[in-house]
Design a protein around this motif. Sequence first.
Motif, short mmCIF file in Angstrom:
data_model
loop_
_atom_site.label_atom_id
_atom_site.label_comp_id
_atom_site.label_asym_id
_atom_site.label_seq_id
_atom_site.Cartn_x
_atom_site.Cartn_y
_atom_site.Cartn_z
N THR A 114 0.82 -1.20 0.00
CA THR A 114 0.00 0.00 0.00
C THR A 114 0.86 1.26 0.00
N PHE A 115 2.13 1.15 0.41
CA PHE A 115 2.99 2.33 0.48
C PHE A 115 3.79 2.56 -0.79
N THR A 116 3.81 1.60 -1.70
CA THR A 116 4.56 1.78 -2.93
C THR A 116 3.67 2.41 -3.98
N THR A 117 4.20 3.42 -4.63
CA THR A 117 3.44 4.10 -5.67
C THR A 117 3.90 3.68 -7.07
N THR A 118 5.08 3.09 -7.15
CA THR A 118 5.62 2.69 -8.44
C THR A 118 5.20 1.27 -8.77
N LYS A 119 4.53 1.11 -9.88
CA LYS A 119 4.17 -0.22 -10.36
C LYS A 119 5.34 -0.76 -11.15
N ARG A 120 5.69 -2.00 -10.91
CA ARG A 120 6.81 -2.64 -11.60
C ARG A 120 6.29 -3.71 -12.56
N PRO A 121 7.06 -4.03 -13.59
CA PRO A 121 6.59 -5.00 -14.58
C PRO A 121 6.69 -6.46 -14.13
N CYS A 122 7.17 -6.67 -12.90
CA CYS A 122 7.31 -8.04 -12.40
C CYS A 122 7.01 -8.06 -10.91
N GLU A 123 6.76 -9.25 -10.43
CA GLU A 123 6.55 -9.46 -9.00
C GLU A 123 7.84 -10.02 -8.41
N LEU A 124 7.94 -10.00 -7.09
CA LEU A 124 9.12 -10.55 -6.42
C LEU A 124 9.33 -12.01 -6.81
N MET A 125 8.25 -12.77 -6.87
CA MET A 125 8.36 -14.19 -7.20
C MET A 125 8.92 -14.38 -8.62
N ASP A 126 8.58 -13.48 -9.54
CA ASP A 126 9.10 -13.57 -10.90
C ASP A 126 10.63 -13.46 -10.90
N VAL A 127 11.13 -12.52 -10.13
CA VAL A 127 12.58 -12.32 -10.06
C VAL A 127 13.24 -13.52 -9.38
N GLU A 128 12.62 -14.00 -8.33
CA GLU A 128 13.16 -15.17 -7.62
C GLU A 128 13.22 -16.39 -8.55
N ILE A 129 12.20 -16.58 -9.34
CA ILE A 129 12.17 -17.70 -10.29
C ILE A 129 13.26 -17.53 -11.34
N LEU A 130 13.42 -16.31 -11.85
CA LEU A 130 14.46 -16.07 -12.85
C LEU A 130 15.85 -16.36 -12.29
N ILE A 131 16.15 -15.85 -11.10
CA ILE A 131 17.46 -16.06 -10.48
C ILE A 131 17.68 -17.56 -10.25
N THR A 132 16.65 -18.26 -9.78
CA THR A 132 16.76 -19.70 -9.54
C THR A 132 17.03 -20.45 -10.84
N LYS A 133 16.31 -20.11 -11.89
CA LYS A 133 16.53 -20.77 -13.18
C LYS A 133 17.93 -20.51 -13.71
N LEU A 134 18.42 -19.27 -13.57
CA LEU A 134 19.76 -18.95 -14.03
C LEU A 134 20.80 -19.75 -13.24
N TYR A 135 20.58 -19.91 -11.96
CA TYR A 135 21.50 -20.68 -11.13
C TYR A 135 21.46 -22.16 -11.49
N LEU A 136 20.27 -22.71 -11.58
CA LEU A 136 20.13 -24.14 -11.87
C LEU A 136 20.63 -24.51 -13.27
N SER A 137 20.56 -23.56 -14.19
CA SER A 137 21.05 -23.83 -15.55
C SER A 137 22.55 -23.57 -15.69
N GLY A 138 23.18 -23.08 -14.61
CA GLY A 138 24.62 -22.84 -14.64
C GLY A 138 25.02 -21.50 -15.23
N LYS A 139 24.05 -20.65 -15.50
CA LYS A 139 24.36 -19.33 -16.06
C LYS A 139 24.87 -18.36 -14.99
N ILE A 140 24.50 -18.62 -13.74
CA ILE A 140 25.01 -17.88 -12.59
C ILE A 140 25.55 -18.93 -11.61
N THR A 141 26.74 -18.69 -11.10
CA THR A 141 27.38 -19.65 -10.20
C THR A 141 26.99 -19.39 -8.74
#
Length: 108
Positions: free
Chosen positions: A27-54
């Motif tokens: 309720t305190f954030t006024t800026t709408k973002r194109p993704c949710e926290l879970m979206d970013v978490e999933i992306l980081i997890t996929k990059l790690y599991l695929s070996g793109k991030i160590t």
Amino acid sequence: MEKFNTAEQLWFWFVYSKCVRTPFSRTFTTTKRPCELMDVEILITKLYLSGKITREQLEIMRLYADKRRSPNPNIYTEFRHCILWDKAMATIEHFARLCGWIYPKETT
């Protein structure tokens, strides 16, 4: 909806938002973002599991997230961290752009 300018901006938003996540925080954030926290978490997890991030890059990302800054290449003890950080951010930025979360690179 406001996209991010860089992967660093996306990463720090993600970490900070996870830290202050409460039922009232939305309720305190006024800026709408194109993704949710879970979206970013999933992306980081996929990059790690695929070996793109160590694991080492993830540790560096977390270390500097706690410090609320990126590594400084002018500090001797942070120089190697800076290289790992830059590679991780480049990887995240590439995939986050494909998702439409980061503004496209300007062509000159």
